[in-house]
Design a protein around this motif. Structure first.
Motif, PDB file in Angstrom:
ATOM      1  N   GLU A 217       0.937  -1.256  -0.148  1.00  0.00           N
ATOM      2  CA  GLU A 217       0.069  -0.013   0.115  1.00  0.00           C
ATOM      3  C   GLU A 217       0.832   1.321   0.132  1.00  0.00           C
ATOM      4  OE1 GLU A 217      -3.000   0.546   3.097  1.00  0.00           O
ATOM      5  OE2 GLU A 217      -4.009   1.778   1.792  1.00  0.00           O
ATOM      6  N   LYS A 218       1.957   1.230   0.712  1.00  0.00           N
ATOM      7  CA  LYS A 218       3.054   2.466   0.894  1.00  0.00           C
ATOM      8  C   LYS A 218       3.372   2.709  -0.479  1.00  0.00           C
ATOM      9  CE  LYS A 218       5.920   1.986   4.689  1.00  0.00           C
ATOM     10  NZ  LYS A 218       6.618   2.114   5.411  1.00  0.00           N
ATOM     11  N   THR A 219       3.986   1.698  -0.996  1.00  0.00           N
ATOM     12  CA  THR A 219       4.373   1.805  -2.458  1.00  0.00           C
ATOM     13  C   THR A 219       3.603   2.485  -3.519  1.00  0.00           C
ATOM     14  OG1 THR A 219       5.886  -0.213  -2.056  1.00  0.00           O
ATOM     15  CG2 THR A 219       5.726   0.415  -4.072  1.00  0.00           C
ATOM     16  N   LEU A 220       2.229   1.759  -3.409  1.00  0.00           N
ATOM     17  CA  LEU A 220       1.320   2.420  -4.608  1.00  0.00           C
ATOM     18  C   LEU A 220       1.133   3.682  -3.999  1.00  0.00           C
ATOM     19  CD1 LEU A 220      -1.184  -0.736  -4.792  1.00  0.00           C
ATOM     20  CD2 LEU A 220      -0.106   0.900  -6.756  1.00  0.00           C
ATOM     21  N   LEU A 221       0.792   4.267  -2.930  1.00  0.00           N
ATOM     22  CA  LEU A 221       0.531   5.614  -2.438  1.00  0.00           C
ATOM     23  C   LEU A 221       1.672   6.632  -3.134  1.00  0.00           C
ATOM     24  CD1 LEU A 221      -1.106   5.023   0.961  1.00  0.00           C
ATOM     25  CD2 LEU A 221      -2.489   5.826  -1.151  1.00  0.00           C
ATOM     26  N   TRP A 222       2.976   6.103  -2.875  1.00  0.00           N
ATOM     27  CA  TRP A 222       4.222   6.763  -2.974  1.00  0.00           C
ATOM     28  C   TRP A 222       4.130   6.903  -4.885  1.00  0.00           C
ATOM     29  CZ3 TRP A 222       8.658   6.226  -6.218  1.00  0.00           C
ATOM     30  CH2 TRP A 222       9.511   7.122  -5.953  1.00  0.00           C
ATOM     31  N   LEU A 223       3.820   5.834  -5.545  1.00  0.00           N
ATOM     32  CA  LEU A 223       3.866   5.839  -7.060  1.00  0.00           C
ATOM     33  C   LEU A 223       2.860   6.935  -7.524  1.00  0.00           C
ATOM     34  CD1 LEU A 223       4.818   2.199  -7.873  1.00  0.00           C
ATOM     35  CD2 LEU A 223       6.246   4.069  -8.371  1.00  0.00           C
ATOM     36  N   LEU A 224       1.711   6.734  -6.746  1.00  0.00           N
ATOM     37  CA  LEU A 224       0.543   7.452  -7.289  1.00  0.00           C
ATOM     38  C   LEU A 224       0.887   8.963  -7.243  1.00  0.00           C
ATOM     39  CD1 LEU A 224      -2.249   5.218  -6.092  1.00  0.00           C
ATOM     40  CD2 LEU A 224      -2.150   5.784  -8.541  1.00  0.00           C
ATOM     41  N   LYS A 225       1.618   9.390  -6.664  1.00  0.00           N
ATOM     42  CA  LYS A 225       2.019  10.713  -6.500  1.00  0.00           C
ATOM     43  C   LYS A 225       2.569  11.483  -7.824  1.00  0.00           C
ATOM     44  CE  LYS A 225       4.826  10.781  -3.079  1.00  0.00           C
ATOM     45  NZ  LYS A 225       5.862  11.276  -2.126  1.00  0.00           N
ATOM     46  N   TYR A 226       3.047  10.186  -8.677  1.00  0.00           N
ATOM     47  CA  TYR A 226       3.955  10.585  -9.792  1.00  0.00           C
ATOM     48  C   TYR A 226       3.171  10.272 -11.241  1.00  0.00           C
ATOM     49  CZ  TYR A 226       7.576  11.312  -6.506  1.00  0.00           C
ATOM     50  OH  TYR A 226       8.386  11.596  -5.307  1.00  0.00           O
ATOM     51  N   ALA A 227       2.498   9.248 -11.160  1.00  0.00           N
ATOM     52  CA  ALA A 227       1.822   8.788 -12.497  1.00  0.00           C
ATOM     53  C   ALA A 227       0.786   7.758 -12.316  1.00  0.00           C
ATOM     54  CB  ALA A 227       2.751   7.997 -13.251  1.00  0.00           C
ATOM     55  N   PRO A 228      -0.244   7.268 -12.953  1.00  0.00           N
ATOM     56  CA  PRO A 228      -1.083   6.185 -12.883  1.00  0.00           C
ATOM     57  C   PRO A 228      -0.319   5.007 -12.591  1.00  0.00           C
ATOM     58  CG  PRO A 228      -1.553   7.162 -15.012  1.00  0.00           C
ATOM     59  CD  PRO A 228      -0.119   7.755 -14.626  1.00  0.00           C
ATOM     60  N   SER A 229      -0.824   4.357 -11.616  1.00  0.00           N
ATOM     61  CA  SER A 229      -0.163   3.084 -10.952  1.00  0.00           C
ATOM     62  C   SER A 229      -1.005   2.079 -10.524  1.00  0.00           C
ATOM     63  CB  SER A 229       0.933   3.387  -9.578  1.00  0.00           C
ATOM     64  OG  SER A 229       1.638   4.539  -9.980  1.00  0.00           O
ATOM     65  N   LYS A 230      -0.725   0.731 -10.621  1.00  0.00           N
ATOM     66  CA  LYS A 230      -1.227  -0.432 -10.137  1.00  0.00           C
ATOM     67  C   LYS A 230      -0.333  -1.578  -9.769  1.00  0.00           C
ATOM     68  CE  LYS A 230      -5.168  -0.834 -13.247  1.00  0.00           C
ATOM     69  NZ  LYS A 230      -5.318  -0.919 -14.615  1.00  0.00           N
ATOM     70  N   MET A 231      -0.915  -2.319  -9.113  1.00  0.00           N
ATOM     71  CA  MET A 231      -0.057  -3.797  -8.682  1.00  0.00           C
ATOM     72  C   MET A 231      -0.063  -4.594  -9.811  1.00  0.00           C
ATOM     73  SD  MET A 231      -0.587  -6.078  -5.449  1.00  0.00           S
ATOM     74  CE  MET A 231      -1.816  -7.308  -6.236  1.00  0.00           C
ATOM     75  N   THR A 232       0.987  -5.595  -9.989  1.00  0.00           N
ATOM     76  CA  THR A 232       0.994  -6.616 -11.156  1.00  0.00           C
ATOM     77  C   THR A 232       0.692  -8.129 -10.618  1.00  0.00           C
ATOM     78  OG1 THR A 232       2.141  -7.553 -12.849  1.00  0.00           O
ATOM     79  CG2 THR A 232       3.474  -6.746 -11.093  1.00  0.00           C
ATOM     80  N   GLY A 233      -0.112  -8.809 -11.125  1.00  0.00           N
ATOM     81  CA  GLY A 233      -0.604 -10.119 -10.741  1.00  0.00           C
ATOM     82  C   GLY A 233      -0.908 -10.133  -9.382  1.00  0.00           C
ATOM     83  N   THR A 234      -0.266 -10.962  -8.398  1.00  0.00           N
ATOM     84  CA  THR A 234      -0.710 -11.152  -7.166  1.00  0.00           C
ATOM     85  C   THR A 234       0.286 -10.478  -6.363  1.00  0.00           C
ATOM     86  OG1 THR A 234       0.330 -13.444  -7.035  1.00  0.00           O
ATOM     87  CG2 THR A 234      -2.036 -13.399  -7.304  1.00  0.00           C
ATOM     88  N   GLY A 235       1.073  -9.355  -6.921  1.00  0.00           N
ATOM     89  CA  GLY A 235       1.834  -8.496  -6.274  1.00  0.00           C
ATOM     90  C   GLY A 235       3.210  -9.369  -5.868  1.00  0.00           C
TER      91      GLY A 235
END
Ligand code: SUD
Ligand code: ADP
Length: 280
Positions: A217-235
């Motif tokens: 969750e922390k990683t996604l919140l960080w990435l979303l500050k810069y660009a559209p972001s998602k998790m891949t597969g089951t992470g």
């Protein structure tokens, strides 16, 4: 031909919907696969000893459990050359990361060893052997970005815009089996209707994995500050999409110290196939 060096590229699931659970425990999925110009490297050499050796493999994978070994074993009944194989692996893809490293290693092995042992199997035959090793192996064997259904093996090639991706590994290992057996996984997403848009899709595993692994969750919140972001597969890996490598690299420079990341462009054709064409 006595030697071959090929990439085992990463994949991304640009979305992942879980449509239902089959009686055998496997899940009916709908997903969009693309390849990245980044992955493990595998060097294959015929050798006089009739064995299959692998160097460079992670120490925690016993030889007989390594998907590279299992893939080569599958081809023994078809080989025309009575020689063994020495295989060197340079492992770059995070294990259990959702970027398909093990499956891609297996597929690259099927493609390379089919040539070195002169087995003469076609792509359909290799994909059929591949699915017995893992649901994700056929897409790597076929080597075309694809919309997938079934357990991920019913593939319809699609041409996607080639983009730059920043892929971040939060440093946790997510077991695919643990996510697919979890009672809280949503499993009822309806199939997409014709004319669907990427904007109406998501990764159905993301909410559960974020709950179980706060680092994701922390990683996604960080990435979303810069660009559209998602998790891949089951992470656990998450990806952010950019229009240029330079833009993705700028964000990579700012990555917090405890996370690993890489930047790569996507490819509609697997780099393993492109390299194989050049080698032949
Ligand atoms: C979910 C996906 C999406 O691309 O990616 P990853 O996150 O693993 O990379 C894949 O379908 C994973 O493929 P792969 O890693 O080859 O799966 P397998 O080895 O066949 O199965 C691992 C575990 O996941 C479950 N599984 C896998 C695929 C599927 N459609 N339904 C499932 O329930 C299987 O029951 C098994 O317990
Ligand atoms: N050559 C290999 N590379 C990576 N993982 C392998 C390999 N052979 C067997 N495995 C097993 O497969 C599991 C899933 O690996 P991987 O494909 O990296 O994950 P994911 O499917 O989440 O992308 C690993 O945890 C490991 O136990």
């Amino acid at each position: 031909m006595t030697e071959l060096t090929l990439l085992a590229p990463a994949k991304l699931n640009l979305f992942l919907h879980v449509n239902g659970r089959r009686d055998d425990g496997y899940h009916e999925l709908e997903t969009l696969f693309t390849f990245l110009n980044y992955g493990d490297t595998l060097h294959f050499a015929l050798c006089e000893q009739d064995h299959i050796s692998i160097s460079g493999a992670p120490a925690d994978i016993p030889l007989h459990d390594n998907l590279i070994y299992k893939a080569a074993q599958k081809l023994i009944p078809y080989r025309k050359i009575q020689q063994g194989l020495d295989i060197q692996l340079v492992k770059r893809l995070p294990m259990g990361g959702g970027v398909g490293g093990g499956s891609s290693d297996a597929a690259t092995t099927l493609l390379a060893v089919n040539k070195l042992w002169q087995c003469g199997l076609n792509i359909n035959q290799l994909a059929a052997l591949g699915v017995t090793l893992g649901a994700d192996v056929p897409v790597f064997v076929r080597g075309l970005s694809a919309h997938a259904q079934g357990i991920g093996e019913q593939l319809k090639p699609v041409k996607l815009p080639e983009k730059a991706y920043l892929v971040v590994s939060p440093g946790v290992h997510v077991s695919t089996a643990a996510i697919f057996t979890h009672p809280d996984l949503p499993r009822t997403t309806p199939k997409l209707k014709s004319g669907w848009q990427l904007s109406e899709t998501r990764n159905d595993c993301e909410m559960l994995v974020k709950k179980l692994y706060p680092e994701v969750e922390k990683t996604l919140l960080w990435l979303l500050k810069y660009a559209p972001s998602k998790m891949t597969g089951t992470g656990a890996c998450c990806f952010a999409e950019f229009d240029s490598v330079a833009a993705a690299e700028r964000v990579l420079q700012q990555l917090p110290a405890n996370w690993q990341g890489f930047v790569a462009t996507s490819a509609n054709r697997s780099p393993a196939h492109t390299q194989l064409d050049v080698a032949l």
